[in-house]
Design an enzyme around this catalytic site. Structure first.
Site, mmCIF file in Angstrom:
data_model
loop_
_atom_site.group_PDB
_atom_site.id
_atom_site.type_symbol
_atom_site.label_atom_id
_atom_site.label_comp_id
_atom_site.label_asym_id
_atom_site.label_seq_id
_atom_site.Cartn_x
_atom_site.Cartn_y
_atom_site.Cartn_z
ATOM 1 N N GLU A 46 -107.201 -15.174 -55.846
ATOM 2 C CA GLU A 46 -106.539 -16.102 -56.993
ATOM 3 C C GLU A 46 -105.539 -17.108 -56.324
ATOM 4 O O GLU A 46 -104.559 -16.647 -55.800
ATOM 5 C CB GLU A 46 -105.705 -15.219 -58.047
ATOM 6 C CG GLU A 46 -105.174 -15.920 -59.268
ATOM 7 C CD GLU A 46 -104.652 -14.911 -60.209
ATOM 8 O OE1 GLU A 46 -104.320 -15.389 -61.274
ATOM 9 O OE2 GLU A 46 -104.435 -13.594 -59.687
ATOM 10 N N LYS A 115 -108.532 -19.550 -65.855
ATOM 11 C CA LYS A 115 -108.231 -18.223 -66.191
ATOM 12 C C LYS A 115 -108.000 -18.335 -67.810
ATOM 13 O O LYS A 115 -107.457 -19.133 -68.266
ATOM 14 C CB LYS A 115 -107.103 -17.995 -65.461
ATOM 15 C CG LYS A 115 -106.442 -16.528 -65.598
ATOM 16 C CD LYS A 115 -105.425 -16.084 -64.812
ATOM 17 C CE LYS A 115 -104.978 -14.712 -64.823
ATOM 18 N NZ LYS A 115 -103.831 -14.507 -64.049
ATOM 19 N N CYS A 170 -108.374 -12.347 -62.248
ATOM 20 C CA CYS A 170 -107.274 -11.244 -62.464
ATOM 21 C C CYS A 170 -107.094 -10.765 -63.669
ATOM 22 O O CYS A 170 -107.923 -9.868 -64.077
ATOM 23 C CB CYS A 170 -106.025 -11.887 -61.861
ATOM 24 S SG CYS A 170 -104.795 -10.419 -61.425
ATOM 25 N N SER A 354 -144.302 33.823 -58.612
ATOM 26 C CA SER A 354 -145.359 33.614 -57.670
ATOM 27 C C SER A 354 -144.680 34.024 -56.068
ATOM 28 O O SER A 354 -145.404 34.143 -55.412
ATOM 29 C CB SER A 354 -145.956 32.241 -57.749
ATOM 30 O OG SER A 354 -144.851 31.423 -57.376
ATOM 31 N N THR A 462 -143.015 26.744 -65.270
ATOM 32 C CA THR A 462 -142.247 26.589 -63.839
ATOM 33 C C THR A 462 -142.460 25.520 -63.248
ATOM 34 O O THR A 462 -141.642 25.054 -62.298
ATOM 35 C CB THR A 462 -142.623 27.913 -62.975
ATOM 36 O OG1 THR A 462 -143.991 27.643 -62.620
ATOM 37 C CG2 THR A 462 -142.408 29.093 -63.577
ATOM 38 N N GLU A 467 -144.319 17.656 -59.341
ATOM 39 C CA GLU A 467 -145.764 18.161 -59.472
ATOM 40 C C GLU A 467 -146.370 17.180 -60.622
ATOM 41 O O GLU A 467 -147.475 16.793 -60.513
ATOM 42 C CB GLU A 467 -145.613 19.491 -59.766
ATOM 43 C CG GLU A 467 -145.246 20.283 -58.578
ATOM 44 C CD GLU A 467 -145.446 21.837 -58.822
ATOM 45 O OE1 GLU A 467 -145.260 22.547 -57.833
ATOM 46 O OE2 GLU A 467 -145.339 22.116 -60.132
#
Length: 636
Positions: A46, A115, A170, A354, A462, A467
């Site tokens: 600035e 500004k 700012c 499993s 599960t 997957e």
């Protein structure tokens, strides 16, 4: 702008208060240095042309004339360059003085942004010298160039439609009604902030969080460029705290009190994709009313992109964050299952074990859920169903884990039932085809469902997110359950969740879980090898999950093109895989993802834990007969 990556830099050069020539020399030097590095957007602090702390010198005509001469010099130095440069300077318009951001490219002053919010506290009292921005844009003459003046300006690269930039200054960021809110809604993907923020205890942390959260709230890139050494220290010190963020993520930051540059690459393609996804809540009719679009031609960058892309986008690299994330995910899974158990008044939870990662994680979540609602873990019916491909290792690990959890174990060898089924349908058991494999998976699901009916319970699924994406499940086999606790957990994250629980539980449970983590991923539907080891290895068939989860994240979460996903994967995995290997599995991912949508269209309920989910009831809605030709053509 390769694949939408814009090289940006926030520069805090050395300045001297009111020494315009010195300051402009350093700004020009920095612009040339940034250009040599391929930067396409460069931001300075600035009022940096003269210094923010000039005080009543802002009322001196000579200072203002010198500033305009300096702006002309800086603009001239950019001739022939497509970099968009923002410098801070006082600009007199219609008898008033404004604190401005001046946008420059290729020798032209593209626009001047005043500004909006001027602080009236501290040593310098900006309102003593400057006027707040007006509401409407006008045209003015500056440095003998006609240009736009106003807050409603968007600078757009004509050769990269998503490279759109607006500015605020700012204090504009620190107020409730920041101009950047309106800039973003009007289409600016990047916000630049030219600042001179004094440094006090704790302010840097607050500033960093403010910039980061504003970028997230606006789904934008945000470049905050701060003044540093050289400003007057009569009553305040300035630290040159430059911060660059993208959609809530900190990309780069400079150390305090060390005039330096923060550089990064902002992905405007990613931002544009995310905004399109949120269009109905992010935008509304009339948001761009009154805004002026100013086109420029941006420099084209080369192949060199420095941004790092983690191999495991679903897994935090920081160990402490990983632990926090892991506990949160497990808590979400637990809460989802506990609610469903209570709602259905289930007496038991039935789950197939499993000896692999997914069923281990699901059992751990069931155990947590039972504890949460005060049920006896003995009412968890954990069923092991060895078949033609089951190895001793996975079978024994199943039994050990069930014992450690305190669940009720049931073992049912499915071989005889499946052979009878083969006889019923006239299938030759020596033919190890898809019928041979899927018959086993469906037999297991039949057993679990009937056990749930027999015990007044529900079957807990599960299967994981990876997957689902690949369709690596038997339709109406392991594809089906009554509640799927892992359905939004990718495979690369499952391992970390199980490892976390192993460490948390300790003892024998930890030992068996660590052995499961180290076991090859396999559906175990084909006979073991001669040594009794797993012969059917999933990643040999569908590809490495570390690649597929990477693909999944960038394809589903961000909507990237196949070409861009391939580019990112080549960069991320250059030390692990040949490019031809990555290309092979990326092509395979797209083929499987499209072909297997019919399985995702009818998956069971399951709680969402992260930003990527493939539930057909919420996050991912896709026709089962969609064609993948456009995506595969993009990889040719």
């Amino acid at each position: 702008m390769k694949y939408g990556f814009i090289k940006v830099c926030a520069v805090t050069p050395e300045i001297r208060v009111a020494d315009v020539n010195f300051n402009c020399d350093n700004i020009i030097k920095s612009i040339k240095s940034c250009a040599s590095e391929g930067c396409q957007l460069v931001v300075f602090p600035e009022l940096g042309v003269c210094g923010y702390t000039c005080g009543d010198l802002f009322n001196q005509r000579r200072l203002l004339d010198g500033v305009e001469e300096g702006i002309a010099r800086i603009a001239e130095c950019t001739a022939g360059s497509g970099a968009l440069v923002f410098i801070g300077a006082p600009v007199a318009v219609n008898g008033r003085l404004y604190n401005c951001a001046v946008a420059i490219s290729d020798g032209k002053i593209l626009g001047v942004v005043p500004k909006t919010y001027l602080p009236s506290y501290g040593e310098f009292y900006e309102r003593r010298h400057f006027t707040p921005a007006e509401k409407e844009n006008i045209q003015i003459m500056l440095c003998s160039q006609q240009t736009y003046f106003g807050t409603k300006l968007i600078f757009r690269a004509s050769n990269c439609r998503d490279f759109t930039v607006s500015a605020e200054i700012c204090e504009d960021l620190w107020v409730p009604d920041s101009p950047s809110i309106y800039h973003a809604k009007a289409g600016a993907n990047i916000i630049v902030n030219l600042s001179c923020s004094d440094e006090t205890i704790g302010k840097a942390e607050y500033r960093r969080d403010l910039v980061r959260m504003q970028s997230g709230k606006l789904v934008s890139g945000y470049i905050y460029c701060d003044a540093g050494d050289g400003e007057s220290t009569t009553d305040m010190a300035f630290a040159g705290h430059n911060v660059i963020c993208e959609n809530g993520t900190l990309l780069a930051e400079t150390e305090l009190f060390n005039n330096n540059s923060a550089c990064a690459e902002i992905d405007v393609d990613k931002l544009a994709n995310e905004r399109r996804r949120m269009a109905n809540t992010f935008f509304s009719a009339g948001d761009a009313d009154g805004y002026q679009i100013i086109d420029f031609i941006a420099d084209e960058d080369g192949e060199d992109i420095n941004r790092v892309f983690p191999k495991l986008p679903f897994v935090p690299a920081d160990n402490e964050k990983l632990r926090e994330r892991t506990e949160l995910i497990l808590s979400i899974q637990t809460a989802g299952l506990a609610k469903r158990l209570l709602h259905t008044r289930s007496k038991t939870a039935v789950i197939g074990i499993s000896g692999g990662l997914d069923s281990a994680l699901a059992l751990l979540v069931v155990a947590r859920a039972f504890k949460k609602i005060g049920k006896n873990p003995a009412d968890i019916i954990a069923v092991t169903m060895p078949g033609f491909g089951t190895t001793g290792k996975t079978y024994n690990n199943s039994l050990k884990l069930i014992e450690c959890i305190g669940a009720t174990a049931r073992t049912i060898n499915i071989s005889r039932s499946v052979l009878q089924h083969f006889e019923d349908i006239g299938h030759d058991p020596s033919s190890l085809d898809v019928t041979y494999e899927n018959a086993q998976a469906r037999m297991r699901t039949l057993i679990l469902m009937d056990f749930a009916n027999k015990t007044g319970g529900m079957v807990v699924g599960t299967g994981d997110l990876s997957e689902l994406a690949l369709g690596w499940a038997t339709y109406n086999g392991d594809h089906m359950s009554m509640y799927a606790v892992n359905c939004s957990v990718p495979k690369t994250l499952v391992k970390h969740l199980v490892s976390y629980e192993a460490e948390r539980l300790g003892g024998e449970t930890q030992k068996v879980l660590e052995d499961i983590v180290g076991t090859e991923i396999s559906p175990e539907l084909l006979p073991p090898d001669k040594s009794g080891n797993i012969a059917q290895k999933t990643e040999d068939l569908v590809g490495p999950y570390i690649l597929h989860d990477f693909f999944l994240y960038y394809i589903i979460r961000w909507g990237f093109s196949p070409e861009k996903v391939r580019f990112l994967a080549h960069r991320a995995f250059s030390d692990m895989f040949e490019e031809s290997v990555i290309d092979k599995w990326l092509t395979n991912f797209y083929k499987r993802f499209f072909a297997q949508q019919f399985k995702r269209s009818c998956i069971p309920d399951g709680v969402k834990v992260g930003s990527v989910s493939l539930s057909p009831r919420g996050d991912w809605r896709m026709p089962s007969d969609a064609v993948n030709a456009l995506w595969l053509d993009n990889l040719m």
